[in-house]
Enzyme design. Structure first.
Site, PDB file in Angstrom:
ATOM      1  N   ASP A   4      -3.178  -4.679  -2.044  1.00  0.00           N
ATOM      2  CA  ASP A   4      -4.136  -3.730  -1.476  1.00  0.00           C
ATOM      3  C   ASP A   4      -3.869  -3.726   0.026  1.00  0.00           C
ATOM      4  O   ASP A   4      -4.297  -4.638   0.731  1.00  0.00           O
ATOM      5  CB  ASP A   4      -5.567  -4.180  -1.779  1.00  0.00           C
ATOM      6  N   GLU A  65      -1.464  -0.200  -3.856  1.00  0.00           N
ATOM      7  CA  GLU A  65      -2.409   0.902  -3.785  1.00  0.00           C
ATOM      8  C   GLU A  65      -1.974   1.890  -2.713  1.00  0.00           C
ATOM      9  O   GLU A  65      -1.606   1.502  -1.606  1.00  0.00           O
ATOM     10  CB  GLU A  65      -3.808   0.369  -3.471  1.00  0.00           C
ATOM     11  N   ASP A 141     -10.906  -7.697  -1.003  1.00  0.00           N
ATOM     12  CA  ASP A 141      -9.560  -7.137  -0.865  1.00  0.00           C
ATOM     13  C   ASP A 141      -8.604  -7.836  -1.829  1.00  0.00           C
ATOM     14  O   ASP A 141      -7.663  -7.224  -2.338  1.00  0.00           O
ATOM     15  CB  ASP A 141      -9.075  -7.249   0.574  1.00  0.00           C
TER      16      ASP A 141
END
EC number: 3.1.21.10
Length: 196
Positions: A4, A65, A141
């Protein structure tokens, strides 16, 4: 390996897949808040830490992502650079990668593309039988990165971009002289498992 991306905090997760059984090897964050405002220093930290993780876990694929388009232009540029550096670290080790939209990741883990970070973390704890974490809000996260890795597993990895058509394991087998002593011990072939 799931990532991420972020310029202050970047989440990462490594899972091992044997058939349909998923084992979480590690999920955590790269915290760059203490590095100040020098963006180049942060990008170097991302690259260096990604290389360390790759050499430790020898992932077969990277799932990352994609940047969210709702942020301002300057933030998006910085986020795109962070994502690019993480991808470059993997490509430097011949690891294929694939991007997933945030809504796709949330949808695959929770059933809703508009789920909150907290809902994603809750579903992951249930799905993967993760122990409760006292500092869970600080690791959102990390759980987002874990969701990216799990999303990729659910997609069966069929859309991974071929970085030369090789996995890290195949690269190791073809280039044993490129490894240092620390990683040589971890380069034994893994026939029936897949690390993402």
């Amino acid at each position: 390996m799931g990532v991420d991306p972020g310029t202050q905090i970047m989440g990462y997760a490594v899972i091992e897949v044997r058939g349909q059984h998923v084992t979480v090897l590690r999920y955590d964050v790269i915290n760059m808040k203490a590095l100040g405002s020098n963006h180049a220093v942060k990008l170097k930290r991302i690259f260096d830490r990604m290389i360390e993780l790759i050499d430790e876990f020898l992932p077969d694929e990277l799932a990352i992502e994609a940047p969210f388009f709702g942020v301002n232009v300057q933030s998006m540029l910085k986020l795109g650079r962070a994502q690019g550096v993480a991808i470059a670290a993997c490509l430097s080790r011949q690891i294929p990668y694939v991007e997933y939209a945030p809504t796709k990741v949330k949808q695959s883990v929770t059933g809703s593309g508009s789920a909150t970070k907290e809902h994603v973390a809750h579903m992951l704890r249930q799905t993967l039988a993760l122990p409760p974490i006292a500092e869970a809000p600080k690791l959102l996260d990390a759980t987002d990165a874990l969701a990216v890795a799990l999303c990729h597993h659910y997609q069966k990895g069929n859309n991974a971009t071929a970085a030369g058509g090789k996995s890290w394991g195949k690269f190791l087998a073809e280039n044993p002289d490129r490894l240092n002593a620390a990683t040589t011990k971890k380069s034994t072939p893994r026939a029936a498992k897949k690390v993402v």
